[in-house]
Design an enzyme around this catalytic site. Structure first.
Site, PDB file in Angstrom:
ATOM      1  N   HIS A 181      46.132  43.545  40.965  1.00 54.72           N
ATOM      2  CA  HIS A 181      44.737  43.632  40.510  1.00 54.72           C
ATOM      3  C   HIS A 181      44.325  45.109  40.568  1.00 54.72           C
ATOM      4  O   HIS A 181      43.528  45.510  41.412  1.00 54.72           O
ATOM      5  CB  HIS A 181      43.856  42.759  41.421  1.00 54.72           C
ATOM      6  N   ARG A 232      43.481  38.633  31.867  1.00 56.33           N
ATOM      7  CA  ARG A 232      43.648  38.024  33.196  1.00 56.33           C
ATOM      8  C   ARG A 232      44.594  36.849  33.006  1.00 56.33           C
ATOM      9  O   ARG A 232      44.273  35.913  32.272  1.00 56.33           O
ATOM     10  CB  ARG A 232      42.291  37.569  33.735  1.00 56.33           C
ATOM     11  N   GLN A 258      40.644  46.325  40.711  1.00 54.20           N
ATOM     12  CA  GLN A 258      40.009  46.089  42.007  1.00 54.20           C
ATOM     13  C   GLN A 258      40.343  47.218  42.980  1.00 54.20           C
ATOM     14  O   GLN A 258      39.466  47.739  43.677  1.00 54.20           O
ATOM     15  CB  GLN A 258      40.473  44.739  42.567  1.00 54.20           C
ATOM     16  N   ARG A 305      33.219  48.167  40.406  1.00 54.43           N
ATOM     17  CA  ARG A 305      34.092  47.631  39.356  1.00 54.43           C
ATOM     18  C   ARG A 305      33.615  48.106  37.979  1.00 54.43           C
ATOM     19  O   ARG A 305      34.411  48.339  37.084  1.00 54.43           O
ATOM     20  CB  ARG A 305      34.111  46.096  39.410  1.00 54.43           C
ATOM     21  N   ASP A 332      41.061  38.760  51.723  1.00 45.79           N
ATOM     22  CA  ASP A 332      40.902  38.044  50.449  1.00 45.79           C
ATOM     23  C   ASP A 332      41.195  36.563  50.735  1.00 45.79           C
ATOM     24  O   ASP A 332      41.683  36.223  51.824  1.00 45.79           O
ATOM     25  CB  ASP A 332      41.875  38.617  49.394  1.00 45.79           C
ATOM     26  N   CYS A 336      37.267  41.594  48.036  1.00 41.08           N
ATOM     27  CA  CYS A 336      37.124  41.741  46.581  1.00 41.08           C
ATOM     28  C   CYS A 336      36.112  40.757  46.001  1.00 41.08           C
ATOM     29  O   CYS A 336      35.597  40.978  44.917  1.00 41.08           O
ATOM     30  CB  CYS A 336      38.478  41.536  45.917  1.00 41.08           C
TER      31      CYS A 336
HETATM   32  N1  NVA Z   1      43.552  36.709  45.167  1.00 40.64           N
HETATM   33  C1  NVA Z   1      42.448  36.208  44.410  1.00 40.64           C
HETATM   34  C2  NVA Z   1      41.609  37.328  43.885  1.00 40.64           C
HETATM   35  C3  NVA Z   1      40.408  36.940  43.070  1.00 40.64           C
HETATM   36  C4  NVA Z   1      39.638  38.126  42.583  1.00 40.64           C
HETATM   37  C5  NVA Z   1      42.966  35.323  43.287  1.00 40.64           C
HETATM   38  O1  NVA Z   1      43.935  35.717  42.623  1.00 40.64           O
HETATM   39  O2  NVA Z   1      42.423  34.242  43.083  1.00 40.64           O
HETATM   40  N1   CP Z   2      37.013  40.539  42.375  1.00 42.69           N
HETATM   41  C1   CP Z   2      37.177  39.901  41.197  1.00 42.69           C
HETATM   42  O1   CP Z   2      38.091  40.201  40.398  1.00 42.69           O
HETATM   43  O2   CP Z   2      36.263  38.928  40.962  1.00 42.69           O
HETATM   44  P1   CP Z   2      36.246  37.887  39.745  1.00 42.69           P
HETATM   45  O3   CP Z   2      37.393  36.929  39.950  1.00 42.69           O
HETATM   46  O4   CP Z   2      34.918  37.223  39.829  1.00 42.69           O
HETATM   47  O5   CP Z   2      36.430  38.648  38.453  1.00 42.69           O
END
Ligand code: NVA
Ligand code: CP
Length: 309
Positions: A132, A105, A135, A292, A222, A264
């Site tokens: 992502h 990540r 997801q 997931r 989101d 998500c």
């Molecule tokens: N768009 C959000 C998704 C988190 C799962 C982020 O990148 O923070």
């Molecule tokens: N939806 C998702 O990726 O959640 P987290 O940021 O908690 O991993």
């Protein structure tokens, strides 16, 4: 075996995405029936690197690795020499001498591309600033379970049209034959550079959320401020609120009752979605979260033991 990565679903065919979703449904069933799948990745070990916080991804991916009989090792970026300037290309070559896959990540998708380029083992995107993919797989699995199909379903994403979760939702949706709409302020509208011209040309772009949600099967949202965008919070809130909030007034504009609400997670109640909407009988957010786990297993098997079936 030639190594394969999962950085974005742009690199996967519709048939591959369908197979991953069907495998995930099968794996969900096996888990419900208490069937062990431990032998499939037995003896392997998988690295996870986190430059940002995570609840669902870290938990579901760790459990997925363990239930497949492999060993998960999680590193926060701060624990690695990465945080002291070790080049990504060196980290990739070193970690791939020990691990059988590297999942990460990251803040910058470019780092993930470099990681994959220099790694001799599969690299899996656990979220980047652009995409992502895990997801989106869980989202379309959830849609298939709840709506019985993906082709032809109408999904409207309300909010940031450059959001990583939206990008993957659009890429997979177009490949699978869903009708993808997005409503966002002009300056946060999707771009063909990130989605690809083929996907961009097939989605419907709106500025007004009320137009976008008319007669849809799914309303998706989101956060307005993604991880890494915290400094933009004030200006984003001014642009997104109150117009782009998924609330009961907006949901009424769908004009039917069989719609579902997706997110998500984590959600910021009172910002992109109200508590009432996310807690309503239409909400699928916890099914998405559960899925997931099953989709992560399907991806791990596809990349590390594709003959498992
Ligand atoms: N768009 C959000 C998704 C988190 C799962 C982020 O990148 O923070
Ligand atoms: N939806 C998702 O990726 O959640 P987290 O940021 O908690 O991993």
């Amino acid at each position: 075996m030639v190594k394969r990565d999962l950085l974005t679903l742009k690199d996967y065919t519709a048939d591959e995405i369908k197979l991953l979703i069907d495998d995930a449904i099968l794996l969900k069933n096996l888990r419900r029936r208490g069937k062990s799948i431990l032998p499939y990745l037995s003896g392997l070990n998988v690295a996870m690197i986190f430059e940002k916080p995570s609840t669902r991804t870290r938990a579901s991916f760790t459990v997925a690795v363990e239930e497949l009989g492999a060993f998960p090792i999680s590193y926060s970026a701060q624990e690695l020499q990465l945080s002291r300037g070790e080049p990504v290309k060196d980290v990739a070559r070193v970690l791939s001498r020990y691990h059988h896959a590297i999942a990460a990540r990251v803040f910058s998708h470019k780092d993930l591309v470099e990681l994959a380029q220099f790694s001799s083992v599969p690299v899996i995107n656990l979220l980047s600033d652009l995409y992502h993919p895990l997801q989106a797989l869980a989202d379309y699995m959830t849609i298939k379970e709840k709506k019985g199909k993906i082709e032809g379903v109408k999904v409207a994403f309300i909010g940031d049209g450059q959001d990583n979760v939206f990008n993957s939702l659009a890429i997979a949706g177009v490949k699978l034959g869903a009708k993808v709409r997005v409503a966002s302020p002009k300056q946060y509208a999707p771009t063909p550079q990130v989605l690809g011209e083929d996907v961009y040309s097939k989605i419907e772009i709106f500025e007004d959320p009320e137009d976008a949600v008319k007669d849809v099967d799914i309303v998706y949202t989101d956060v307005f401020v993604s991880m890494g965008q915290e400094k933009e919070r004030e200006e984003r809130m001014k642009v997104f609120l109150p117009k782009y909030q998924v609330n009961v007034d907006l949901l009424r504009k769908i004009g039917r009752d069989d719609y579902v609400i997706m997110h998500c997670l984590p959600a910021h109640r009172g910002e992109e979605i109200t508590d009432e909407a996310i807690e309503s009988r239409h909400s699928l957010v916890f099914d998405q979260a559960e899925n997931r786990l099953h989709t992560s297993k399907a991806v791990l098997l596809y990349l590390l033991n594709p003959l498992w079936r």
